[in-house]
Design an enzyme around this catalytic site. Sequence first.
Site, PDB file in Angstrom:
ATOM      1  N   GLU A 145     -10.426   3.759  -5.008  1.00  0.00           N
ATOM      2  CA  GLU A 145     -10.118   5.175  -4.220  1.00  0.00           C
ATOM      3  C   GLU A 145      -9.145   5.826  -4.906  1.00  0.00           C
ATOM      4  OE1 GLU A 145     -11.292   3.976   0.095  1.00  0.00           O
ATOM      5  OE2 GLU A 145      -9.250   3.779  -0.203  1.00  0.00           O
TER       6      GLU A 145
ATOM      7  N   HIS B 263      -3.083   4.238  -3.607  1.00  0.00           N
ATOM      8  CA  HIS B 263      -2.606   3.361  -2.700  1.00  0.00           C
ATOM      9  C   HIS B 263      -1.168   2.887  -2.920  1.00  0.00           C
ATOM     10  CE1 HIS B 263      -6.129   3.264  -0.038  1.00  0.00           C
ATOM     11  NE2 HIS B 263      -6.863   3.077  -1.281  1.00  0.00           N
TER      12      HIS B 263
ATOM     13  N   ASP C 168       0.832  -1.205  -0.093  1.00  0.00           N
ATOM     14  CA  ASP C 168       0.193   0.140   0.020  1.00  0.00           C
ATOM     15  C   ASP C 168       0.944   1.204   0.074  1.00  0.00           C
ATOM     16  OD1 ASP C 168      -2.221   1.794   0.676  1.00  0.00           O
ATOM     17  OD2 ASP C 168      -3.352  -0.046   0.837  1.00  0.00           O
TER      18      ASP C 168
END
Length: 605
Positions: free
Chosen positions: A388, A317, A263
Amino acid sequence: MAMAGCALLFLIIWVHLMRSLDNAAASFSANKPYIGKFYDCVNNTCILSKFPVSEMYNNQASGSIDVCRLTCGLYGALWPRPTIKTEIKQSIIQFGYENIKLNLSSVEDELGKQYINEAYQVFLDSLGNLCKPRCNPYANSVTIFVSNTSSFEYLKWTTNEKYDLSIVTEGDQINVKITAQTVYGVRHGMETLRQLITSYGSKELGYNLVIATEVNISDRPVYSHRGFMLDTSRHFFSMSKIKKTIDAMGHSKLNVFHWHVTDSHSFPLDLPSVPLMFKYGSYSPEQKYSYDEIKDLMRYALVRGVRIIIEIDSPAHAGNGWQWGKSEGFGDLAVCVDKNPWRKYCVQPPCGQLNPINNNTYFWLGNLYKDIISLLPQGEAFHMGGDEVAINCWNTTDQIVNWMKSKNKDLSENSFYELWSDFHIQALKAFDKKAGDSNSNIIVWSSGLTEPSIIQKHLDNNRFIIEEWESSTAAAQLTELGYKVIVATKEFYYLDHGFWPPTNYHSWKLIYETKLPIVNNTHLILGAETCMWSEYVDENSVDFKIWPRTAALAERLWSNPKTRAQTAEYRLLQHNERLLKLGIKPDAIMPEWCYDREGECKLET
């Protein structure tokens, strides 16, 4: 003198009183009407009773609640409960640990034999945990006859996991027969057999093993994807802790370990083709997963009936681990790395997002994919993350904005969605080039790009599987468009929820009773998984957050029960005890007083 006489008299009375109490206690001890505890299966419930000495059964195993629950009720202590046929009669027999044998004379495939032997060793080790520090010897023996009909293959969503199990006794010989098409069916049969065995005794005198002796079970799972996801980027987890978790998964018949290994926080993979990613992205030189360690973990998991799906999250991420591009002459591989104020450029610190207009990004992604693919079985699924994306990161990065203008693209949200979509196309090309296989399934999280109204413009349903974490309704809609779906909705399956505001804790009962979406094309709902995001958990505190809630999902996915969670409570309690024997520390699910008072604590259903 009068006072001295009174004191002497009081002393004499006190001594006589103490002697009387001692005599009464000795008399009670010598003639007490009850010894220990005794449990009897009445109406599918283990009832606690106390029996006079003269009426106490000679077989001390009868006094064990674990032994009672072994055969009490339709499913005994099995977890998850079987789906086709379950016959467990209230008959047990003692046997010796040293007298267990495996018969593979009906197995012809050599790779299959090797796998079954490894799974058998896991079975034996698990049995050994039942009677530490010592298993008492006993003459009765157990022979496990195994038969499977197909050659060894790696575990897939299409693998036949069905098995048949029978146990019969002939004198002092206990014969177990496990029949399955695949080695994974055999492994599941061994796990069920393990749960049909328990022990009684003490550390001082040793433990005795007992097995249910009249059993016929036919069983197969309802869903093919029965998963658990662990995030090892936000906190590093040792390989030994990961293996312990996989042990518990195998004992629960879960079959997918989704490894969210990187991440924006860290990049703990130490891989030969991309050494700088680990150098720049790890928390420390010791906190890493090497190529050889991952390869070992793959086999470790497979022997326990678990496949590993690795996730490299992108394009969002992705930060730490990607900072070296410019200094090495490859330009910015990632942008917005550690940028502040973070709320403007990502959902949580630290920020970081891959650079979709730099061709070197895809070159190094390809090298990363190459190393990981070389560890995986041919055609194994791969998780590319994909959720995201912060448009505000890309549209505030000068080189990306200037590139968009040079291509006569406006800076609208739709244009950046097109850029996001193009990233997946280019990443997929890099994957296929390095994998040499254009048929592997690619998994991505649900996102703005996977909205049912626009997904067909961006992602091919022949290649992309959607892991839906936002909406069960959207999951059903995606299947109508022909997409395969893995359910991981945050309202039920996010195990970090309830430990930070404003989220709510999801109990094992909620997880157990939550049914997967009902859809027309049932084969497109592959299954589900619980997700352990690690912002607020490390390996010292993770067990009780995972277990037994993930075991509750295991029965939902294996059996899809129509009954409520209350009917499963004491079977889950016994499964908790098995996990404890493994060294797992699951959360408590009821007061200790209720553990051996099922008849008094069991709720109406």
